[in-house]
Design a protein around this motif. Structure first.
Motif, PDB file in Angstrom:
ATOM      1  N   GLU A  31      23.754  -9.908  21.068  1.00  0.00           N
ATOM      2  CA  GLU A  31      23.486  -9.437  20.051  1.00  0.00           C
ATOM      3  C   GLU A  31      22.183  -9.897  19.146  1.00  0.00           C
ATOM      4  OE1 GLU A  31      23.051  -6.138  18.229  1.00  0.00           O
ATOM      5  OE2 GLU A  31      22.881  -7.112  16.342  1.00  0.00           O
TER       6      GLU A  31
ATOM      7  N   ARG B  15       7.802  -6.508  21.815  1.00  0.00           N
ATOM      8  CA  ARG B  15       8.283  -5.116  22.156  1.00  0.00           C
ATOM      9  C   ARG B  15       9.509  -4.408  23.119  1.00  0.00           C
ATOM     10  NH1 ARG B  15       7.657  -1.330  17.829  1.00  0.00           N
ATOM     11  NH2 ARG B  15       6.002  -2.543  16.112  1.00  0.00           N
ATOM     12  N   ARG B  16       8.542  -5.089  24.090  1.00  0.00           N
ATOM     13  CA  ARG B  16       9.064  -4.735  25.911  1.00  0.00           C
ATOM     14  C   ARG B  16      10.716  -4.971  25.786  1.00  0.00           C
ATOM     15  NH1 ARG B  16      10.241  -6.395  30.590  1.00  0.00           N
ATOM     16  NH2 ARG B  16       8.756  -8.016  29.916  1.00  0.00           N
TER      17      ARG B  16
ATOM     18  N   ALA C   4      15.176   5.737  14.562  1.00  0.00           N
ATOM     19  CA  ALA C   4      15.457   4.548  15.088  1.00  0.00           C
ATOM     20  C   ALA C   4      15.851   4.725  16.315  1.00  0.00           C
ATOM     21  CB  ALA C   4      15.505   3.605  14.563  1.00  0.00           C
TER      22      ALA C   4
ATOM     23  N   PHE D   6      13.542   5.212  24.943  1.00  0.00           N
ATOM     24  CA  PHE D   6      12.745   4.079  25.713  1.00  0.00           C
ATOM     25  C   PHE D   6      13.998   4.182  26.643  1.00  0.00           C
ATOM     26  CE2 PHE D   6      13.262  -0.648  26.898  1.00  0.00           C
ATOM     27  CZ  PHE D   6      12.647  -0.685  26.976  1.00  0.00           C
TER      28      PHE D   6
ATOM     29  N   LEU E 153      12.418  -7.056  22.954  1.00  0.00           N
ATOM     30  CA  LEU E 153      13.412  -6.312  22.017  1.00  0.00           C
ATOM     31  C   LEU E 153      13.734  -4.469  21.833  1.00  0.00           C
ATOM     32  CD1 LEU E 153      11.046  -7.838  19.065  1.00  0.00           C
ATOM     33  CD2 LEU E 153      13.448  -8.663  20.003  1.00  0.00           C
ATOM     34  N   MET E 154      13.316  -3.847  22.737  1.00  0.00           N
ATOM     35  CA  MET E 154      13.510  -2.239  22.210  1.00  0.00           C
ATOM     36  C   MET E 154      14.272  -2.227  23.917  1.00  0.00           C
ATOM     37  SD  MET E 154      12.522  -0.071  20.469  1.00  0.00           S
ATOM     38  CE  MET E 154      12.757   1.413  21.394  1.00  0.00           C
TER      39      MET E 154
ATOM     40  N   GLU F 130      22.665  -1.169  20.940  1.00  0.00           N
ATOM     41  CA  GLU F 130      23.645  -0.157  20.803  1.00  0.00           C
ATOM     42  C   GLU F 130      24.176   0.233  21.690  1.00  0.00           C
ATOM     43  OE1 GLU F 130      20.677   1.860  18.323  1.00  0.00           O
ATOM     44  OE2 GLU F 130      20.158  -0.299  17.441  1.00  0.00           O
TER      45      GLU F 130
ATOM     46  N   LYS G 130      17.730  -3.662  22.201  1.00  0.00           N
ATOM     47  CA  LYS G 130      18.120  -2.705  20.973  1.00  0.00           C
ATOM     48  C   LYS G 130      18.948  -1.566  22.009  1.00  0.00           C
ATOM     49  CE  LYS G 130      16.238   0.301  17.350  1.00  0.00           C
ATOM     50  NZ  LYS G 130      17.164  -0.304  16.621  1.00  0.00           N
TER      51      LYS G 130
ATOM     52  N   VAL H 232      14.391 -11.031  16.937  1.00  0.00           N
ATOM     53  CA  VAL H 232      13.953 -10.324  16.235  1.00  0.00           C
ATOM     54  C   VAL H 232      12.885 -10.639  15.041  1.00  0.00           C
ATOM     55  CG1 VAL H 232      13.658  -7.623  14.133  1.00  0.00           C
ATOM     56  CG2 VAL H 232      15.100  -7.784  17.067  1.00  0.00           C
TER      57      VAL H 232
ATOM     58  N   TYR I  57      19.128 -11.822  20.494  1.00  0.00           N
ATOM     59  CA  TYR I  57      18.725 -10.773  19.545  1.00  0.00           C
ATOM     60  C   TYR I  57      18.388 -10.704  18.857  1.00  0.00           C
ATOM     61  CZ  TYR I  57      16.828  -5.393  18.653  1.00  0.00           C
ATOM     62  OH  TYR I  57      16.522  -4.208  18.064  1.00  0.00           O
TER      63      TYR I  57
ATOM     64  N   ARG J 233      27.204  -1.302  22.955  1.00  0.00           N
ATOM     65  CA  ARG J 233      27.883  -0.715  22.139  1.00  0.00           C
ATOM     66  C   ARG J 233      28.636   0.201  21.892  1.00  0.00           C
ATOM     67  NH1 ARG J 233      25.303  -2.265  18.145  1.00  0.00           N
ATOM     68  NH2 ARG J 233      26.321  -4.869  17.989  1.00  0.00           N
TER      69      ARG J 233
ATOM     70  N   VAL K   1      14.362   7.027  18.791  1.00  0.00           N
ATOM     71  CA  VAL K   1      13.376   6.499  19.539  1.00  0.00           C
ATOM     72  C   VAL K   1      13.516   5.070  20.487  1.00  0.00           C
ATOM     73  CG1 VAL K   1      11.402   4.602  19.571  1.00  0.00           C
ATOM     74  CG2 VAL K   1      11.159   6.488  18.104  1.00  0.00           C
TER      75      VAL K   1
END
Lengths: 598, 598
Positions: A308, A347-348, A557, A564, A350-351, A358, A354, A315, A311, A361, A560
Motif C-alpha cells: 500500500e 495505469r495497468r 472508482a 478491472f 497502478l490499477m 482494496e 489498487k 501514484v 503503491y 484489505r 471501475v
C-alpha cells in the motif's frame, strides 16, 4: 521524500459494506465498536503512525540495528522514543482482553489499525506484532499464574514477546528441534539450545522480553509430537512483579538481511535458561499453532500494508513525473511532456495495485471478523462456520497476500524507472521489506500445502463447500442487479475453482498431485475470494450510487476497479486450473542430478 | 558459499540443435567457429569466469564502489586485478571486428560466453558490457579517424566505454535532453550538462573511458529529433595515441542502489568538456539505437544469467537441506528427514526455473544468430528475415528475459526459506541484482510498447507474419513425430497469439488499447517464442534418443522439461489473450486523484 496516508475512507467502506460491522452489535466486544469509536481509531491511530512511525521508516532501514559486545542490541535512532509513545498512547492494546488491561475491541478493528502501522513502518510494527503472538499463546494456554505474571505488562507493551521455533537444522520441520528442556525440582525447566531468526529477539525498547520457546523434554519422541512450549523471560520476574536477575538467554548475533533492517533478527543462545511449561507437555505444537495462526494473518496483512505504501508513492510519482506524450495525442500542450498517468501501462500497474490492495484489505478484515466470530459468536453454528472460513482462508491471506504484496511493491518500484532502484527514493526498501513476508511464518509453499493437504479435506470438505455456497449464493443474488456482469464472471472463476477441487479428489491416489497443484490452487482460491470481496464492493457501491448516498466519485472508482478485476484478474482462474491439471508427473520425473545437468 | 558452474553442455546442445551453428559455415565469421573452437571458448571461457570473476561477486556486492573527494572511484577489492586478467586473456574481444583487433567470431558465440560472465559476476560484466555498446556505435557511425583513435584500445579493453543518455528530468523521453553541445572553431564541441545513472561512468579499471553522449546543438528542435551523439574521452587522446590532459568531465557522485553494488553508477558532470560529433548532427537517435539494441539483448541475457546462478544454488540447497518427508512416504528412512527435492512444490519452482532458463538461453542464442545473419548473411532475403526477427524479438528477450529472471531468482531464494533472506547465503544478492534489468535500457513497459507500437505494424506486419509462419510450419512438421503433443499445445498458444494480434488490429482506433495490452502481449509472445525453442529442443532430443546418440539422461531431461513447459507454461497464453481483450477502458477511466482516494 516518501509519503504515507492511511486509507481511512476505504477501510471505513469495507467495515461497513463488506464486513458489515454494524450487524454484529450482539457479539461480545462489538457493542463498543460503534461507528464513532471505529472512526476515532482509524483517524487518530492513522495520524499517530503517519506522524510518529513513518518518519523513521527509511532512516531505520538505512541505520539498522546494532549488536554490542555484551550481546545487547540497539534499535535505530528514534525507535525507542516512538515505542514509548506507542505504549503511552495505548494503540497496542486495542483488541487485547480487558482482563489483562486491553481495550477488548474486536479483532477486526485492531486489524484495520495494524495495517496502517505496518504501512508506516513494518520493521517497527514487528516489535509489538511478535508480542501479540506470544500474548495469544499465553491467553489460550498459560496457567493463571503465568497469565497474571506476564500478560498485563505484555499487553501494555511494557514488555516485549517473541516466538522461538527455528533452529539451524530445523525450519518447517519442527520434529527436528534439538533444544532440550530439563525438568527441575521446583517445577521449572532448564532450557538449552540455539534458536535462529528470532524477530525482536533482543532490543532496547523494553525492560524485559518474554520468549515463548519450543523445546523437547527428556524422552520425548523425535517428531513434532514431542515438542513442548515454554515461557522463558529474558529477565527473571520476582513474585512481586519486579525484575530480578538476567536469565541465561543471550543474543549471539544479529542477521544481516535483505530488508526489515529496523527489526533485530537474532540468534538466541539458551544456556540452561530457566523456563516454565506452557500448557501440557508434548502439546507444544497445538500451542504453537495458536501463535502461528495469529502471526500468519498478521504476515498476510504485511504483504498488503507494505505494498500500500509503495503503491501510494507510485501514484504520486506518476502524477509528478512528466515523460512522453499520451498515445491519443498530447494531453498538456503547455508542458514539455505529459505525466506518467497518460500511459496505459503505468495505469495497468497502478490499477492492478489498487484492485488487489482494496480487495486484500477487504479479505483481511473479513477474515479478522471470522476470528472474532469464531471466539465470540453466541450461536454454535456461527462459531463453527467462522472457524471453518478462517481456517480455510488463513493460508490464502498469508500466501496470496504476500505474493501479491511483493509483486505490487515491485510494480510500484517499476513506475519510478531508474529512480526506483536508488535507495534515496525509498521504493527499493518496500520491495526488500515485502520479500520476507513470503518466507516467514511458513513459506508460501507451506501455506499452500496447509490449504490443500489439510484444510480442504478437513471435516469432509465442510469449509470449502461452505465457501462455494457463499460465493454461488452471492453471485446468484447479484445477477439480477447492476453487478450482474461481475457476478457472471466470478461464477465462471468459481467454476474453475470447483473443477480444480474435483480434480484433486479424483487424483489423490498420488499425493504428489496435491503438492504439485498446491500453490496454483492457493492463488486460484485467492482470485475467487478477493473476487467475492469485489462483488460485495461492487454491489454496495452500485446500491449507494442508486440511492444517491456517499461520494459519487469514490463509488465510481469502486465500480471501475471491480471491472478491472473482472477483466484482468479473474481470467487467471482458468490458467491456474490448467496448471493444477498438469499434475505431478513432469515435476517428479527427473532425478536431482539432472537439475544441474546443464 | 554460493557456487556457479557454466552450463556448457546445454549451451552446446542449443548451438548445435536449436541455432544450427554448423549450417552457417558459409556466413563470414562462422567458418572460424568450428565445433572445436566453440568448445574451447565455452570450456576455457567458462573456467575463467568461474575461477576469476565468481569469487569476487559476493564480496563485490558487500564492499561496493567508493567515490573519493577528487571524484575518482575505486572498484571493489579484486576487480582491478581480475579486469587485468580479463583483458590479457582476450575474452572481451571474441566477436569484435578483426580490423580493430577483435577475433571476428560470430555474435552468437560471444553471447554464449557473455551469459557465463554475467552469471559469474553481473556487476563486473557490466564494465566491458557497456563498452560493447559504445564500440558498436563507433563501428557503425564513427569517422575513420574516430575509429582509429578509439576502437583498438576499447576493443582490447585497455579503455572503457559508456552510454550517456539519462538526465534528471529525462529518462525514456529523450526529447527532454538539456545537455548542450556548442560547436568550436576546430570542429570539436563543448559539452555541458549533467548525466545520471551512468553505469561504469568512472572507475579505476582502465586508464581512459570513452563516453558516448547524447546532447543538443544550438537551435536543435526541442524533441528527440534534435539529438546528436558525441564522443567525449575522459582523458584527451593525443594524435600519437598517448594520453593527454583530463577532459572537463567528472563524477559528481555515485548512486546507492538496491543491487549491482560492484558497478559504479555515476552522476557525470560535463563542464564544457571537449567532444566530437559521431555521425550526423541531429541523427543521434539512430546512432543511440545501435548502442541500445545491442544493450537490450545484453540486458535480456542478464535476466537469464543472474537467474541461472540463483537456480544452480537453489538446486544444490534442495539436495543438501533435509526437511520434512515425502508425501508418498519416507524416502530415506535412515535420515531424520528427506531432502527438499521430495517436495513437489520445491520441484515446481526448480522445474519452472529450468524450463525458462534453458528456453531463454535458446532464445538469446537464436536471437544472437539473427544479429549475425542480419549483418553477414550473403542473401538479401536472409538478411531481411533475420533483421525482422531480431527486431521483433529484441523487446521480448529484454522484457520477458528480465521479468522471468527476477521471478526465477525470487523463487530460488524462496527454496532457501529464511536462509534465502540472509546476506551470507548470497541468494538475496541475485534478486537485487536481477531487479535492475527490468528497469534499465528502457523499462519493460517501454519494451512492450516498442513491440506492439512499432515492431508489430512495421512493414505491414511482415515480422510477426514471418514469426507466425515459422511456428506454424515447425508445429505442423512436428505433429507426425514424437513431439506431437507439444506441437499441438504450442499451436494452440500460437492461436491465442494470433487472436490477440487480430484484436489489436481491430481495436487500434483507440491507441490506448494497444498500450493497455502491451505487456501481456509481450509475455504472450514470450511464451510462444520460448515454446518454439522447446519444440526444437524436444524434436532434437527425441531424434537423438531414437538414433541412440547423445547422453540418454540429458535427452530425457530435455523431454521432461519440454512437457513441463507444455503443461505449466503454455496455458498462460489464454490468460494473456483475455487480459489484452479487456482493453483500455477500465484502465483509463479514473482521474488520477481517484487512485489515492482510499
Amino acid at each position: 521524500m516518501p509519503q504515507y496516508t492511511p486509507p481511512v475512507r476505504d477501510t471505513r467502506f469495507v467495515l461497513e459494506h463488506v464486513v458489515g460491522l454494524s450487524r454484529y452489535a450482539n457479539v461480545p466486544g462489538f457493542a463498543g465498536a460503534t461507528p464513532d469509536t471505529v472512526d476515532a481509531v482509524l483517524e487518530e491511530g492513522g495520524r499517530f503512525v503517519a506522524e510518529v512511525l513513518f518518519p523513521i521508516n527509511q532512516s531505520g532501514d538505512q541505520e539498522g540495528c546494532t549488536r554490542h559486545e555484551d550481546g545487547s542490541v540497539t534499535t535505530p535512532t528514534g525507535f525507542k522514543e516512538a515505542y514509548k509513545q506507542f505504549v503511552e498512547s495505548g494503540w497496542g492494546t486495542l483488541s487485547a482482553p480487558e482482563a489483562f488491561g486491553g481495550q477488548g475491541m474486536p479483532h477486526v478493528v485492531s486489524t484495520a489499525f495494524q495495517e496502517f502501522m505496518i504501512s508506516a513502518n513494518m520493521a517497527f510494527a514487528m516489535y509489538p506484532g511478535l508480542a501479540h503472538g506470544a500474548i495469544a499463546a499465553l491467553v489460550a494456554k498459560g496457567s493463571p499464574e503465568q497469565q497474571e505474571k506476564y500478560l498485563p505488562k505484555m499487553v501494555s507493551g511494557e514488555w516485549g514477546g517473541t516466538m522461538n521455533l527455528t533452529e539451524p537444522q530445523c525450519g518447517t520441520d519442527l520434529g527436528l528441534i534439538r533444544t532440550r528442556a530439563e525438568p527441575q525440582a521446583d517445577g521449572s525447566y532448564k532450557i538449552t539450545g540455539t534458536k535462529i531468526f528470532i524477530s525482536a529477539g533482543e532490543h532496547d525498547l523494553t525492560d524485559n522480553i518474554i520468549h515463548l520457546v519450543l523445546a523437547k523434554t527428556p524422552g520425548a519422541p523425535d517428531s513434532s509430537k514431542g515438542i513442548s512450549l515454554f515461557v522463558v523471560p529474558k529477565v527473571m520476574v520476582n513474585d512481586d512483579g519486579s525484575l530480578g536477575e538476567r536469565n541465561a538467554v543471550s543474543c549471539g548475533s544479529i542477521e544481516h538481511k535483505m530488508g526489515i533492517h529496523g527489526n533485530s533478527t537474532c540468534v538466541l543462545n539458551y544456556d540452561g535458561a530457566t523456563g516454565w511449561l506452557v500448557g501440557e507437555e508434548m502439546k507444544g505444537l497445538a500451542a504453537m499453532f495458536i501463535m502461528m495462526n495469529a502471526a500468519r494473518l498478521g504476515v498476510g496483512l504485511q504483504g498488503l500494508a507494505v505494498a500500500e505504501t509503495a503503491y501510494q508513492n507510485a501514484v504520486q510519482y506518476a502524477e509528478d513525473r512528466r515523460q512522453g506524450r499520451a498515445l491519443t495525442g498530447t494531453a498538456e500542450p503547455d508542458e514539455k511532456a505529459d505525466t506518467l498517468f497518460v500511459h496505459p501501462d503505468v495505469r495497468r500497474m497502478l490499477m492492478n495495485g489498487k484492485a488487489w490492495l482494496e480487495g486484500l484489505r477487504a479479505l483481511c478484515l473479513w477474515g479478522a471478523l471470522q476470528v472474532d466470530l469464531e471466539h465470540s459468536a453466541e450461536d454454535d453454528a456461527e462459531r463453527q462456520e467462522a472457524a471453518d472460513l478462517i481456517g480455510l482462508l488463513t493460508p490464502v491471506i498469508k500466501g496470496v497476500g504476500t505474493d501479491k504484496g511483493y509483486q505490487i511493491a515491485t510494480d510500484a518500484q517499476q513506475v519510478y524507472g531508474g529512480h526506483g532502484y536508488i535507495q534515496e527514493w525509498g521504493m527499493e526498501q518496500y520491495v526488500r521489506d515485502a520479500r520476507i513476508a513470503m518466507i516467514y511464518e511458513g513459506t508460501n509453499g507451506v501455506q499452500a500445502m496447509d490449504l490443500v493437504g489439510r484444510k480442504l479435506a478437513m471435516n469432509g470438505g465442510r469449509a470449502i463447500q461452505l465457501f462455494f455456497k457463499i460465493v454461488a449464493q452471492e453471485c446468484a443474488a447479484a445477477k439480477s442487479g447492476p453487478a450482474a456482469d461481475f457476478a457472471t464472471r466470478l461464477e465462471k472463476a468459481l467454476g474453475e475453482l470447483q473443477a480444480a477441487t474435483m480434480w484433486f479428489m479424483g487424483n489423490i491416489s498420488n499425493p504428489n498431485n496435491i503438492g504439485a497443484g498446491a500453490v496454483p490452487y492457493m492463488h486460484l482460491l485467492g482470485v475467487v475470494s478477493v473476487g467475492l470481496m469485489w462483488l460485495r464492493m461492487a454491489v454496495a457501491a452500485a446500491a449507494l450510487k442508486d440511492a444517491g448516498e456517499g461520494d459519487a466519485a469514490f463509488l465510481d472508482a469502486k465500480l471501475v476497479t471491480a471491472r478491472f478485476f473482472a477483466e484482468r484478474v479473474l481470467p487467471e482462474a482458468g490458467s491456474y486450473r490448467r496448471q493444477i491439471e498438469g499434475g505431478a508427473e513432469a515435476l517428479m520425473a527427473l532425478p536431482p542430478e539432472m537439475f544441474r545437468a546443464a
